[in-house]
Design a protein around this motif. Sequence first.
Motif, PDB file in Angstrom:
ATOM      1  N   UNK A   4      -8.518  -3.043  -6.427  1.00  0.00           N
ATOM      2  CA  UNK A   4      -9.664  -2.516  -7.177  1.00  0.00           C
ATOM      3  C   UNK A   4      -9.920  -1.058  -6.836  1.00  0.00           C
ATOM      4  N   UNK A   5      -9.906  -0.737  -5.549  1.00  0.00           N
ATOM      5  CA  UNK A   5     -10.177   0.634  -5.113  1.00  0.00           C
ATOM      6  C   UNK A   5      -9.113   1.592  -5.642  1.00  0.00           C
ATOM      7  N   UNK A   6      -7.872   1.183  -5.601  1.00  0.00           N
ATOM      8  CA  UNK A   6      -6.774   2.026  -6.066  1.00  0.00           C
ATOM      9  C   UNK A   6      -6.889   2.292  -7.565  1.00  0.00           C
ATOM     10  N   UNK A   7      -7.176   1.245  -8.339  1.00  0.00           N
ATOM     11  CA  UNK A   7      -7.287   1.404  -9.796  1.00  0.00           C
ATOM     12  C   UNK A   7      -8.457   2.305 -10.169  1.00  0.00           C
ATOM     13  N   UNK A   8      -9.580   2.170  -9.488  1.00  0.00           N
ATOM     14  CA  UNK A   8     -10.740   3.022  -9.769  1.00  0.00           C
ATOM     15  C   UNK A   8     -10.438   4.476  -9.418  1.00  0.00           C
ATOM     16  N   UNK A  40       0.829  -1.212   0.000  1.00  0.00           N
ATOM     17  CA  UNK A  40       0.000   0.000   0.000  1.00  0.00           C
ATOM     18  C   UNK A  40       0.862   1.260   0.000  1.00  0.00           C
ATOM     19  N   UNK A  41       1.966   1.228   0.738  1.00  0.00           N
ATOM     20  CA  UNK A  41       2.864   2.388   0.766  1.00  0.00           C
ATOM     21  C   UNK A  41       3.489   2.628  -0.610  1.00  0.00           C
ATOM     22  N   UNK A  42       3.932   1.564  -1.263  1.00  0.00           N
ATOM     23  CA  UNK A  42       4.531   1.717  -2.594  1.00  0.00           C
ATOM     24  C   UNK A  42       3.515   2.221  -3.613  1.00  0.00           C
ATOM     25  N   UNK A  72       3.717   5.752  -5.584  1.00  0.00           N
ATOM     26  CA  UNK A  72       3.721   5.769  -7.050  1.00  0.00           C
ATOM     27  C   UNK A  72       2.792   6.838  -7.607  1.00  0.00           C
ATOM     28  N   UNK A  73       1.685   7.112  -6.930  1.00  0.00           N
ATOM     29  CA  UNK A  73       0.758   8.138  -7.431  1.00  0.00           C
ATOM     30  C   UNK A  73       1.011   9.487  -6.767  1.00  0.00           C
ATOM     31  N   UNK A  74       2.132   9.621  -6.057  1.00  0.00           N
ATOM     32  CA  UNK A  74       2.465  10.908  -5.457  1.00  0.00           C
ATOM     33  C   UNK A  74       2.561  12.037  -6.466  1.00  0.00           C
TER      34      UNK A  74
END
Length: 234
Positions: free
Chosen positions: A203-207, A25-27, A31-33
């Motif tokens: 799934x939540x991250x991709x959405x 989750x941290x990585x 990555x989307x920082x």
Amino acid sequence: MLALAWTPNTPANLSKRLGCLGGFAFCQGAAIGPLISVALQLSPAALVTAFAATAAVFVSFSLSALVTKRSCQNPANPNSATAPEASHMRIPASFASGKSLKHLPCPALPSATDVFQPLFTTPRCCRSFMYLGGYLASAMMAMLVLRLSGWIFGASALAYSVELYGGLLVFSAYILYDTQLIVERASAGEMDFTQHALLLFTDLFAVFVRILIIMLKRSEEDKRRERARERKRS
């Protein structure tokens, strides 16, 4: 992610698996920082809207998957909840009471249909969205091929839009599928909550990422239209 999948689900490895989940989750967050930084500079409201829209999609799709009733149907008779009882398996009343069987007629031997039909008419339990697994895997493979072709031959605006909006649709459907898959696994006794959390987090991250990109694109288009209007007025 691979470390979590390869670590056995045992009480001794619980802290290790939770650490792998937290590290993943941290990585992903790191990555989307840059994307979050761009969103804060261009349109902070788009970030809030994307978060609210992602939460709405996740909650609504998860509840839709959870409230779906688990039905057991007979393949030979869809309106029946259990397999039909074979008549040749019933015990005669005279035999059960211990009476003489001398004057009873010889029972007929069961046919091949009576023997093998119960093997193919056992109840089948399923949920209404479990069939999506194959279709979603095919869609993911198609998007992977599309991305690889874009890297090799050059990406186009159409391919990017298909991957963006198609990915949003696919991962939204994955919320339905993964939620019911988790429920089925839990019903079977598999209580691997770390792996289940990883599925839903992915799934939540991709959405969220796709909704945020869409919101930023629309915000940029609105700003361009405003600039064009100001130029026409001046």
